[in-house]
Motif scaffolding. Structure first.
Motif, mmCIF file in Angstrom:
data_model
loop_
_atom_site.group_PDB
_atom_site.id
_atom_site.type_symbol
_atom_site.label_atom_id
_atom_site.label_comp_id
_atom_site.label_asym_id
_atom_site.label_seq_id
_atom_site.Cartn_x
_atom_site.Cartn_y
_atom_site.Cartn_z
ATOM 1 N N MET A 176 0.819 -1.196 0.000
ATOM 2 C CA MET A 176 0.000 0.000 0.000
ATOM 3 C C MET A 176 0.867 1.267 0.000
ATOM 4 S SD MET A 176 -2.902 -1.108 -0.348
ATOM 5 C CE MET A 176 -3.298 -2.795 -0.526
ATOM 6 N N LYS A 177 2.166 1.067 0.153
ATOM 7 C CA LYS A 177 3.086 2.204 0.111
ATOM 8 C C LYS A 177 2.996 2.920 -1.231
ATOM 9 C CE LYS A 177 6.611 4.264 2.161
ATOM 10 N NZ LYS A 177 6.400 5.145 3.274
ATOM 11 N N THR A 178 2.736 2.165 -2.302
ATOM 12 C CA THR A 178 2.618 2.751 -3.628
ATOM 13 C C THR A 178 1.457 3.738 -3.686
ATOM 14 O OG1 THR A 178 3.414 0.654 -4.502
ATOM 15 C CG2 THR A 178 2.484 2.188 -6.076
ATOM 16 N N ILE A 179 0.356 3.393 -3.046
ATOM 17 C CA ILE A 179 -0.808 4.286 -3.028
ATOM 18 C C ILE A 179 -0.488 5.538 -2.221
ATOM 19 C CG2 ILE A 179 -3.208 4.520 -2.269
ATOM 20 C CD1 ILE A 179 -3.540 1.535 -2.885
ATOM 21 N N GLN A 180 0.245 5.388 -1.143
ATOM 22 C CA GLN A 180 0.611 6.538 -0.326
ATOM 23 C C GLN A 180 1.518 7.493 -1.090
ATOM 24 O OE1 GLN A 180 2.250 4.560 3.070
ATOM 25 N NE2 GLN A 180 0.265 4.322 4.075
ATOM 26 N N ASN A 181 2.281 6.987 -2.039
ATOM 27 C CA ASN A 181 3.165 7.833 -2.844
ATOM 28 C C ASN A 181 2.419 8.672 -3.869
ATOM 29 O OD1 ASN A 181 5.363 6.854 -1.467
ATOM 30 N ND2 ASN A 181 5.877 5.332 -3.008
ATOM 31 N N LEU A 182 1.135 8.435 -4.059
ATOM 32 C CA LEU A 182 0.339 9.205 -5.018
ATOM 33 C C LEU A 182 -0.055 10.583 -4.480
ATOM 34 C CD1 LEU A 182 -2.033 6.438 -6.423
ATOM 35 C CD2 LEU A 182 -0.001 7.410 -7.507
ATOM 36 N N ASN A 183 0.197 10.818 -3.212
ATOM 37 C CA ASN A 183 -0.114 12.103 -2.560
ATOM 38 C C ASN A 183 -1.582 12.485 -2.698
ATOM 39 O OD1 ASN A 183 2.533 12.483 -1.704
ATOM 40 N ND2 ASN A 183 3.099 13.351 -3.687
ATOM 41 N N LEU A 184 -2.458 11.547 -2.393
ATOM 42 C CA LEU A 184 -3.892 11.808 -2.404
ATOM 43 C C LEU A 184 -4.314 12.357 -1.047
ATOM 44 C CD1 LEU A 184 -5.056 8.456 -4.034
ATOM 45 C CD2 LEU A 184 -4.791 10.657 -5.175
ATOM 46 N N GLU A 209 -7.366 8.693 -0.173
ATOM 47 C CA GLU A 209 -6.389 7.610 -0.058
ATOM 48 C C GLU A 209 -6.998 6.400 0.646
ATOM 49 O OE1 GLU A 209 -2.545 7.013 2.646
ATOM 50 O OE2 GLU A 209 -2.299 8.618 1.160
ATOM 51 N N ALA A 210 -7.770 6.632 1.680
ATOM 52 C CA ALA A 210 -8.422 5.532 2.403
ATOM 53 C C ALA A 210 -9.391 4.790 1.480
ATOM 54 C CB ALA A 210 -9.156 6.062 3.624
ATOM 55 N N LYS A 211 -10.135 5.520 0.664
ATOM 56 C CA LYS A 211 -11.050 4.888 -0.288
ATOM 57 C C LYS A 211 -10.271 4.114 -1.347
ATOM 58 C CE LYS A 211 -14.874 8.112 0.235
ATOM 59 N NZ LYS A 211 -15.791 9.040 -0.430
ATOM 60 N N ALA A 212 -9.149 4.653 -1.777
ATOM 61 C CA ALA A 212 -8.317 3.984 -2.779
ATOM 62 C C ALA A 212 -7.784 2.669 -2.236
ATOM 63 C CB ALA A 212 -7.166 4.898 -3.206
ATOM 64 N N ILE A 213 -7.307 2.678 -1.000
ATOM 65 C CA ILE A 213 -6.788 1.455 -0.379
ATOM 66 C C ILE A 213 -7.900 0.422 -0.238
ATOM 67 C CG2 ILE A 213 -5.865 0.510 1.790
ATOM 68 C CD1 ILE A 213 -4.204 3.120 2.006
ATOM 69 N N ARG A 214 -9.068 0.868 0.189
ATOM 70 C CA ARG A 214 -10.204 -0.039 0.344
ATOM 71 C C ARG A 214 -10.606 -0.643 -1.005
ATOM 72 N NH1 ARG A 214 -14.881 2.947 2.451
ATOM 73 N NH2 ARG A 214 -16.075 2.354 0.635
ATOM 74 N N PHE A 215 -10.570 0.167 -2.068
ATOM 75 C CA PHE A 215 -10.927 -0.291 -3.403
ATOM 76 C C PHE A 215 -9.919 -1.337 -3.903
ATOM 77 C CE2 PHE A 215 -10.724 0.320 -8.094
ATOM 78 C CZ PHE A 215 -11.992 -0.135 -8.399
ATOM 79 N N VAL A 216 -8.639 -1.063 -3.716
ATOM 80 C CA VAL A 216 -7.602 -2.002 -4.160
ATOM 81 C C VAL A 216 -7.697 -3.301 -3.363
ATOM 82 C CG1 VAL A 216 -5.110 -2.400 -4.270
ATOM 83 C CG2 VAL A 216 -6.065 -0.236 -5.062
ATOM 84 N N GLN A 217 -7.957 -3.227 -2.079
ATOM 85 C CA GLN A 217 -8.099 -4.432 -1.272
ATOM 86 C C GLN A 217 -9.304 -5.250 -1.738
ATOM 87 O OE1 GLN A 217 -8.213 -2.735 2.656
ATOM 88 N NE2 GLN A 217 -6.009 -3.015 2.961
ATOM 89 N N TYR A 218 -10.389 -4.578 -2.108
ATOM 90 C CA TYR A 218 -11.568 -5.261 -2.631
ATOM 91 C C TYR A 218 -11.205 -6.015 -3.912
ATOM 92 C CZ TYR A 218 -15.980 -5.916 -5.082
ATOM 93 O OH TYR A 218 -17.027 -6.448 -5.784
ATOM 94 N N ARG A 271 -9.011 -4.714 -12.331
ATOM 95 C CA ARG A 271 -8.189 -5.690 -11.614
ATOM 96 C C ARG A 271 -7.039 -4.954 -10.955
ATOM 97 N NH1 ARG A 271 -5.126 -10.076 -15.097
ATOM 98 N NH2 ARG A 271 -3.988 -8.202 -15.731
ATOM 99 N N ALA A 272 -6.701 -5.366 -9.744
ATOM 100 C CA ALA A 272 -5.552 -4.776 -9.044
ATOM 101 C C ALA A 272 -4.304 -5.560 -9.398
ATOM 102 C CB ALA A 272 -5.776 -4.801 -7.539
ATOM 103 N N THR A 273 -3.200 -4.851 -9.598
ATOM 104 C CA THR A 273 -1.930 -5.515 -9.843
ATOM 105 C C THR A 273 -1.335 -5.937 -8.505
ATOM 106 O OG1 THR A 273 -0.747 -3.418 -9.783
ATOM 107 C CG2 THR A 273 -1.473 -4.200 -11.924
ATOM 108 N N ASN A 274 -0.346 -6.776 -8.561
ATOM 109 C CA ASN A 274 0.315 -7.224 -7.327
ATOM 110 C C ASN A 274 1.178 -6.097 -6.778
ATOM 111 O OD1 ASN A 274 -0.781 -9.769 -7.493
ATOM 112 N ND2 ASN A 274 0.928 -10.586 -8.665
ATOM 113 N N LEU A 275 0.911 -5.706 -5.566
ATOM 114 C CA LEU A 275 1.707 -4.670 -4.891
ATOM 115 C C LEU A 275 2.666 -5.346 -3.944
ATOM 116 C CD1 LEU A 275 -1.075 -2.081 -4.038
ATOM 117 C CD2 LEU A 275 0.519 -2.013 -5.934
ATOM 118 N N THR A 276 3.936 -5.124 -4.177
ATOM 119 C CA THR A 276 4.933 -5.749 -3.287
ATOM 120 C C THR A 276 5.689 -4.686 -2.540
ATOM 121 O OG1 THR A 276 6.494 -5.823 -5.124
ATOM 122 C CG2 THR A 276 5.210 -7.818 -4.668
#
Length: 81
Positions: free
Chosen positions: A1-9, A14-23, A76-81
């Protein structure tokens, strides 16, 4: 999820984005979602996080998907490592 945090939302976005990617990650492939479903779950401004996620390559859209009654798009979400 560090990648999402780097988007500076914004934090709420950002919380909605993380929830969406986890879904999307819970489903192992493309998930078809309509605008109505996205709006109901994430609010009317879901494009604020969806567009940056697509541009960053975190979320992929299946552009080859088409049907006669196509209502939504497949994501589809890509693999976040």
């Amino acid at each position: 999820m560090k990648t999402i945090q780097n988007l500076n939302l914004h934090l709420v976005v950002e919380a909605k984005a993380i929830r969406f990617v986890q879904y999307l990650q819970r489903h192992n492939g493309f998930v078809e979602l309509t605008k109505k479903q996205l709006t109901a779950e994430y609010g009317s401004k879901y494009r604020k996080f969806l567009d940056p996620l697509i541009k960053a390559g975190i979320v992929q859209v299946d552009h080859s998907y088409s049907s006669y009654l196509q209502i939504g798009k497949k994501y589809r979400a890509t693999n976040l490592t």
